[in-house]
Design a protein around this motif. Structure first.
Motif, PDB file in Angstrom:
ATOM      1  N   GLU A   1       2.456  -6.489  -0.576  1.00  0.00           N
ATOM      2  CA  GLU A   1       2.110  -5.124  -0.168  1.00  0.00           C
ATOM      3  C   GLU A   1       1.495  -5.062   1.227  1.00  0.00           C
ATOM      4  O   GLU A   1       1.689  -4.096   1.953  1.00  0.00           O
ATOM      5  N   GLN A   2       0.703  -6.065   1.579  1.00  0.00           N
ATOM      6  CA  GLN A   2      -0.044  -6.076   2.860  1.00  0.00           C
ATOM      7  C   GLN A   2      -1.073  -4.964   2.942  1.00  0.00           C
ATOM      8  O   GLN A   2      -1.487  -4.571   4.031  1.00  0.00           O
ATOM      9  N   GLY A   3      -1.466  -4.470   1.791  1.00  0.00           N
ATOM     10  CA  GLY A   3      -2.484  -3.437   1.725  1.00  0.00           C
ATOM     11  C   GLY A   3      -3.179  -3.563   0.377  1.00  0.00           C
ATOM     12  O   GLY A   3      -2.776  -4.376  -0.473  1.00  0.00           O
ATOM     13  N   PRO A   4      -4.226  -2.769   0.157  1.00  0.00           N
ATOM     14  CA  PRO A   4      -5.083  -2.958  -1.026  1.00  0.00           C
ATOM     15  C   PRO A   4      -4.760  -2.081  -2.239  1.00  0.00           C
ATOM     16  O   PRO A   4      -5.464  -2.162  -3.244  1.00  0.00           O
TER      17      PRO A   4
ATOM     18  N   GLY B   1       3.464   1.273   4.483  1.00  0.00           N
ATOM     19  CA  GLY B   1       2.943   1.631   5.794  1.00  0.00           C
ATOM     20  C   GLY B   1       3.396   0.663   6.869  1.00  0.00           C
ATOM     21  O   GLY B   1       3.441   1.006   8.053  1.00  0.00           O
ATOM     22  N   ALA B   2       3.734  -0.546   6.465  1.00  0.00           N
ATOM     23  CA  ALA B   2       4.201  -1.548   7.421  1.00  0.00           C
ATOM     24  C   ALA B   2       5.718  -1.464   7.563  1.00  0.00           C
ATOM     25  O   ALA B   2       6.409  -0.926   6.702  1.00  0.00           O
TER      26      ALA B   2
ATOM     27  N   HIS C   1      -4.932  -3.173   8.178  1.00  0.00           N
ATOM     28  CA  HIS C   1      -3.639  -2.775   8.738  1.00  0.00           C
ATOM     29  C   HIS C   1      -3.597  -1.251   8.825  1.00  0.00           C
ATOM     30  O   HIS C   1      -3.833  -0.570   7.834  1.00  0.00           O
ATOM     31  N   ALA C   2      -3.295  -0.745  10.003  1.00  0.00           N
ATOM     32  CA  ALA C   2      -3.293   0.707  10.218  1.00  0.00           C
ATOM     33  C   ALA C   2      -2.251   1.419   9.369  1.00  0.00           C
ATOM     34  O   ALA C   2      -2.323   2.633   9.167  1.00  0.00           O
ATOM     35  N   GLY C   3      -1.260   0.664   8.852  1.00  0.00           N
ATOM     36  CA  GLY C   3      -0.203   1.308   8.082  1.00  0.00           C
ATOM     37  C   GLY C   3      -0.375   1.190   6.585  1.00  0.00           C
ATOM     38  O   GLY C   3       0.212   1.965   5.833  1.00  0.00           O
ATOM     39  N   THR C   4      -1.159   0.235   6.122  1.00  0.00           N
ATOM     40  CA  THR C   4      -1.128  -0.083   4.692  1.00  0.00           C
ATOM     41  C   THR C   4      -2.411   0.214   3.937  1.00  0.00           C
ATOM     42  O   THR C   4      -2.419   0.173   2.710  1.00  0.00           O
ATOM     43  N   VAL C   5      -3.501   0.486   4.651  1.00  0.00           N
ATOM     44  CA  VAL C   5      -4.747   0.771   3.942  1.00  0.00           C
ATOM     45  C   VAL C   5      -4.925   2.289   3.852  1.00  0.00           C
ATOM     46  O   VAL C   5      -5.066   2.960   4.868  1.00  0.00           O
ATOM     47  N   PRO C   6      -4.873   2.842   2.620  1.00  0.00           N
ATOM     48  CA  PRO C   6      -5.000   4.293   2.461  1.00  0.00           C
ATOM     49  C   PRO C   6      -6.339   4.781   3.019  1.00  0.00           C
ATOM     50  O   PRO C   6      -7.320   4.036   3.050  1.00  0.00           O
TER      51      PRO C   6
ATOM     52  N   LEU D   1      -9.595   4.142   1.152  1.00  0.00           N
ATOM     53  CA  LEU D   1     -10.101   2.779   0.978  1.00  0.00           C
ATOM     54  C   LEU D   1     -10.623   2.182   2.275  1.00  0.00           C
ATOM     55  O   LEU D   1     -10.949   1.003   2.355  1.00  0.00           O
TER      56      LEU D   1
END
Lengths: 428, 428
Positions: free
Chosen positions: A197-200, A360-361, B231-236, B239
């Motif tokens: 995912e590269q995100g949380p 988002g990536a 990451h500017a694209g993947t962290v909502p 959060l």
């Protein structure tokens, strides 16, 4: 169908393979594997060996993309594509990209062992240029298979001044062969990419898998706010035109716009430059960047308009100037609804309750979307951390993802009910 | 009293003198005159010549301060001091400092011609180290006459590595004589400094003169906000722990605090450093400076406490860390109420309606306040611009200021009604 799918075993094997691939690096103490380097060569060779072990026929295209093919009912049968990339950023984690190459190989290996046969062909693709770490280009390999490779990319130079074209020739490839790397759209069913995912979000939701609804479009803006310098001690507050305070209000407005969009939009002010930047001088000029992403181009455009309006409102109120210019624009790539549904059902058949979310990536799927419908499966990663040695996905989660690809392929019908995939796509 | 005070003539002469002094520079194309340089020497000599022409007895102390003395009724008569500085910043204007040396010389010249006599002595002082442009010290010359010169200053070095002490000796002075530069507090009545405003208030108010109520105290803080990169694209958005957005809210809170103080307080966030400072990474750490000034130490302390509280409130709400540290603290120096009143009455006698205002910038008066009561007269400057070749005060305004000093001296009674000045001071 294989009722006793050993996802734990698949996950353990995925971890082993990723560990092995991670040993191939330009550096002894961290993972760095750039496009068209000796490390790329060795990584591609290892992937080719795994593909052969899984019963796939291996070829390599003019961009170095390794292609493992499992024949369908006939040599001309349309193909289902899987894949991702094996290049990395500098000092990388081992999961980003590589996971999406390893998982379909494991799935096809399992299917071969379980005696599964399909009328359609299946290809696994290992691209070499997704990160853009070496050349100021990106997605050149996936662009080539989609038939949208731009010859201008060949003139790009890396930080040592080496031209893309020369690096490609040194890698044993001939640019004249690039057009032949393109698939015939009539012979391709879809492309599916698994990726961390590269995100949380998945970690926060407590779910191992995500179904990507779209690869978010992105706008990057440069905002210049112009005020009036002045002595920090002698200019009363009411007479100031402080560029920084204007920029602060704009940054908070941008946050509010993203939050109020309520559809997963994210916006980031990442870089801020203040002039003159002295403790005792009122800031005269501030330049900051905005990175805005959304799974909906309409939503993103609406947000950009609101941002422009609110920035000018702030500037007018404070007697400031403001100029906004976009320096990067990528449209949203929606994932094919039918593929989303099929991936979700496959995951659900293994007990997972995947989260539907935008990516988002950026991913190779963005380029491949010009060729065929795409779908993406996300795998939970610890702390949302990526592009970092601390990047981690658990064997259990990776096994579940491999199993999801197995089920997805097992359940895939082609040709399904006439035009089913295409119709779903047209309504997307 | 001289009813036909020629303020226009005084202003024209002030402009001529400032033009002549501005020719003495380290550079052919702009004005730069640093402490203890050949330019300082030539500037001091010119000032000494003007003083003699005005009938003053000229001496020079161990810091190079030129002292023009007009005797009172007896050699031991207490003295009224006037003065400012003749050093400049690099690429300076011609009014900052020099105006406060030229105006009292002109006033005393006028008084001598008009036959005025006073029981008290009058000294005009031309200090050489107010800007701190050469050494990382400042106010060393005015500190010496106040008896608070710190010998540690002698070890300071300029950007060429030259020690303050060596520069002083090369200027022909002996550090052993510094204590003798101090006035005896029992023999000093007060110190009055005229200066350009260096801010826009008088221009905005349409008044040529200002009465300074206090030289503002200042606090300089460094604020470090710590969040979490991502990451500017993947962290909502929900959060995120974005250090920059926290800093933006704090900067706006600081503005609000200064505005709501409603007593002329000014606050400036002048320097902002964002880490990692990449377009596509959520800011993890922001360090910014705050410069806060107020004519009231109580008001400034209250504001600092509120700032601390609000910064922590913002940080808590956003899940950020915040550390605030003060790296510079100077207390407010109130101007003596009785001197304010006398200056205002003198200005009013010439038809001016001076604006009462704090000085946000620092002045020699801060050091001299340790010796005796101080008063300051501000002169309107165009656009509030200072420390810049565009610095400008009109001959008419300067003439009115010179005339105000004439009237101030003419009306000054010493000894006045027993303890009049001291009492006013004690109630300040």
């Amino acid at each position: 169908m294989s009722p006793s799918l050993d996802t734990a075993g698949l996950g353990a094997r995925a971890a082993e393979m990723l560990d092995e691939l991670a040993q191939i690096s330009a550096s002894a103490d961290h993972l760095t594997r750039f496009f068209l380097t000796p490390e790329h060569r060795r990584g591609a060779d290892l992937v080719a060996r795994w593909m052969r072990q899984a019963g796939l026929e291996v070829t390599e295209d003019a961009l170095g993309t390794v292609r493992g093919h499992r024949p369908g009912a006939s040599p001309d049968a349309p193909r289902l594509l899987f894949g991702s990339h094996i290049d990395t950023v500098e000092n990388a984690g081992r999961f980003d990209g590589c996971l999406g190459v390893v998982l379909p190989i494991l799935a096809l290996d399992w299917l071969a062992r379980s005696g599964h046969q399909a009328p359609f062909g299946i290809d696994v693709l290992a691209f070499g240029d997704e990160e853009g770490s070496r050349f100021p280009t990106t997605l050149s390999a996936s662009a080539a298979i989609a038939g949208i490779f731009s010859p201008s990319m060949l003139a790009a130079r890396d930080s040592d001044g080496v031209r893309f074209e020369d690096a490609l020739r040194a890698y044993g490839k001939d640019p004249a062969d690039i057009p032949a790397a393109a698939y015939d759209p009539a012979r391709v069913i879809a492309y599916v990419e698994a990726h961390i995912e590269q995100g949380p979000v998945l970690e926060v939701e407590g779910e191992p898998l995500g179904i990507v609804t779209a690869i978010a479009g992105a706008s990057r803006l440069s905002v210049t706010v112009t005020g009036e310098a002045g002595h920090a001690g002698t200019v009363p507050m009411r007479l100031r035109h402080d560029a920084l305070l204007g920029a602060a209000e704009m940054a908070l407005a941008i946050e509010r716009i993203a939050v109020e969009a309520g559809d997963g939009m994210v916006a980031t002010v990442g870089r801020v430059h203040v002039e003159p930047g002295a403790v005792n001088v009122i800031p005269a000029r501030v330049v900051f960047t905005v990175d805005l992403r959304s799974g909906s181009d309409l939503s993103r455009r609406t947000a950009l308009e609101r941002l422009e309006r609110e920035a000018h409102h702030v500037a007018d109120r404070r007697g400031l100037g403001v100029v906004i210019s976009a320096f990067h624009e990528v449209g949203t790539v929606p994932c094919f609804p039918d593929l989303q549904r099929r991936l979700a059902e496959a995951a659900a058949s293994l007990g997972a309750r995947p989260v539907w979310m935008p990516s988002g990536a950026g991913h190779d799927g963005q380029a491949v979307s010009r060729l065929c419908p795409i779908g993406m499966l996300f795998v939970r990663c610890r702390g949302g951390i990526s592009h970092n040695p601390a990047e981690y996905a658990s064997p259990a989660d990776m096994g579940l993802a491999a199993g999801t690809l197995v089920r997805f392929i097992e359940r895939f019908e082609w040709p399904g009910p006439a035009g089913s995939l295409r119709e779903a796509g047209e309504s997307a």
